[in-house]
Design an enzyme around this catalytic site. Structure first.
Site, short mmCIF file in Angstrom:
data_model
loop_
_atom_site.label_atom_id
_atom_site.label_comp_id
_atom_site.label_asym_id
_atom_site.label_seq_id
_atom_site.Cartn_x
_atom_site.Cartn_y
_atom_site.Cartn_z
N PRO A 2 47.16 -20.52 24.44
CA PRO A 2 47.63 -20.87 25.95
C PRO A 2 48.61 -22.19 26.40
O PRO A 2 47.73 -23.47 25.44
CB PRO A 2 46.65 -20.12 26.54
CG PRO A 2 45.54 -19.80 26.22
CD PRO A 2 45.74 -20.14 24.77
N GLU A 3 49.36 -22.20 26.95
CA GLU A 3 50.34 -23.92 26.48
C GLU A 3 50.18 -24.26 27.98
O GLU A 3 49.71 -23.58 28.92
CB GLU A 3 51.38 -23.91 25.36
CG GLU A 3 51.37 -23.46 24.62
CD GLU A 3 52.99 -22.94 23.55
OE1 GLU A 3 53.03 -24.07 24.09
OE2 GLU A 3 53.30 -22.26 22.82
#
Ligand SMILES: [Zn+2]
Length: 325
Positions: A2-3
């Site tokens: 996840p960014e």
């Protein structure tokens, strides 16, 4: 992994669902997920605190709690939040039956909606459950176990965030700041974009997409970019992150939103994991290469490989800078 867009999307969902709720207790099923303080202190301190707000900083999800406490969550590779409605019962029987399976999988949850009917949900890889006073459970699931949940006093926020750089979607991420930082970096631009102290929240997906947007080859030296290229890349970073949030984040293997749904941004990426497919701009086949042990995806036509001596990075220089960042 996840960014920024995926964490932002989760933060918005949590803000709409759990602000105002009180944490009755935390249940921890994998001790090392708790990074700070020591587990017994974590359990004692978090019980009874109210959730006052939800924020995001870089890839950190921050939960402001009563008593001036701050919960910081870094999902790393595979961490996710899942919100369970009231009525689900925790089942830890696997802990005694098969300790090694328990260490991998964590607990299951059962739900009995009507007499004689039971639903069993293998709440995959739950590491921490925050049991709320209203009966809901906020689960932190994490198959690979690299994610970290930490409790700090709010005055220690800078410590919790470990020197993060500016937020790319806020005012302090200016073109001048970006140009000044890049002009001082001799390592490859892809690697510099991944450095959380340069700009917070970018990982592999959005670094590749921003470089594609700006027509810049991922192995160009950061300090070789022209003023026009820096300007385009600055705009690209903002554009791809904003678009990622708009589409609910990018789902590949593990990312899910608060309700277990996959994000839609995978349908909107141009180069990330698209090797072998035609470039949406020019039709040339997208390629993949490894830079600083990370894969990079690019169009060899739109993003010209470095040719001038000042545009490339000598192998030793690249390694040295990696050790520093
Ligand atoms: Zn192209």
């Amino acid at each position: 992994m996840p960014e920024l867009p995926e964490v932002e999307y989760t933060a918005r969902q949590l803000r709409a669902s759990v602000v105002g709720a009180t944490i009755r207790e935390a249940q921890v099923f994998w001790d090392r997920t708790i990074g700070h303080p020591a587990l017994p202190d974590f359990l004692a301190e978090i019980a009874g605190l109210q959730i006052e707000g939800i924020r995001r900083r870089g890839k950190f999800l921050l939960v402001d709690l009563s008593g001036d406490q701050l919960l910081s969550v870094h999902r790393r590779m595979t961490g996710n939040f899942l919100l369970l409605p009231p009525g689900w019962q925790l089942d830890t029987s696997l802990r005694e039956l098969d300790p090694s399976a328990w260490a991998t999988k964590g607990p299951t949850y059962h739900y009995a909606p009507a007499a004689g009917m039971t639903l069993t949900h293998e709440m995959k890889y739950c590491r921490v459950s925050f049991v709320l006073e209203d009966g809901r459970c906020l689960l932190f699931t994490d198959p690979r176990k690299f994610g970290r949940v930490e409790l700090w006093s709010r005055s220690q926020e800078q410590l919790a965030l470990r020197g993060l750089g500016p937020e790319p979607l806020e005012d302090d991420f200016t073109r001048d700041y970006f140009a000044a930082v890049l002009s001082g970096r001799r390592s490859v631009i892809k690697q510099v974009l991944l450095d959380q102290m340069v700009v917070a929240g970018i990982g592999n997906i959005y670094a590749d997409e921003a470089l594609y947007y700006a027509h810049i080859h991922p192995s160009r030296r950061a300090d070789s970019l022209s003023a026009a290229e820096v300007e385009l890349l600055h705009a690209g970073v903002i554009s791809v992150l904003a678009s990622g949030i708009e589409h609910g984040g990018t789902s590949f293997n593990d990312y899910r939103d608060l309700w277990g749904e996959a994000g839609d941004n995978y349908n909107h990426v141009h180069v990330y994991q698209q090797e072998g497919k035609p470039c949406p701009r020019c039709g040339t086949v997208i390629e993949r290469m490894v830079i600083a042990q990370r894969s990079a995806h690019f169009c060899p036509q739109c993003q010209q490989a470095p040719t001038l001596p000042g545009e490339t990075v000598a192998a030793e220089a690249s390694e040295a800078s990696e050790a520093l960042t």
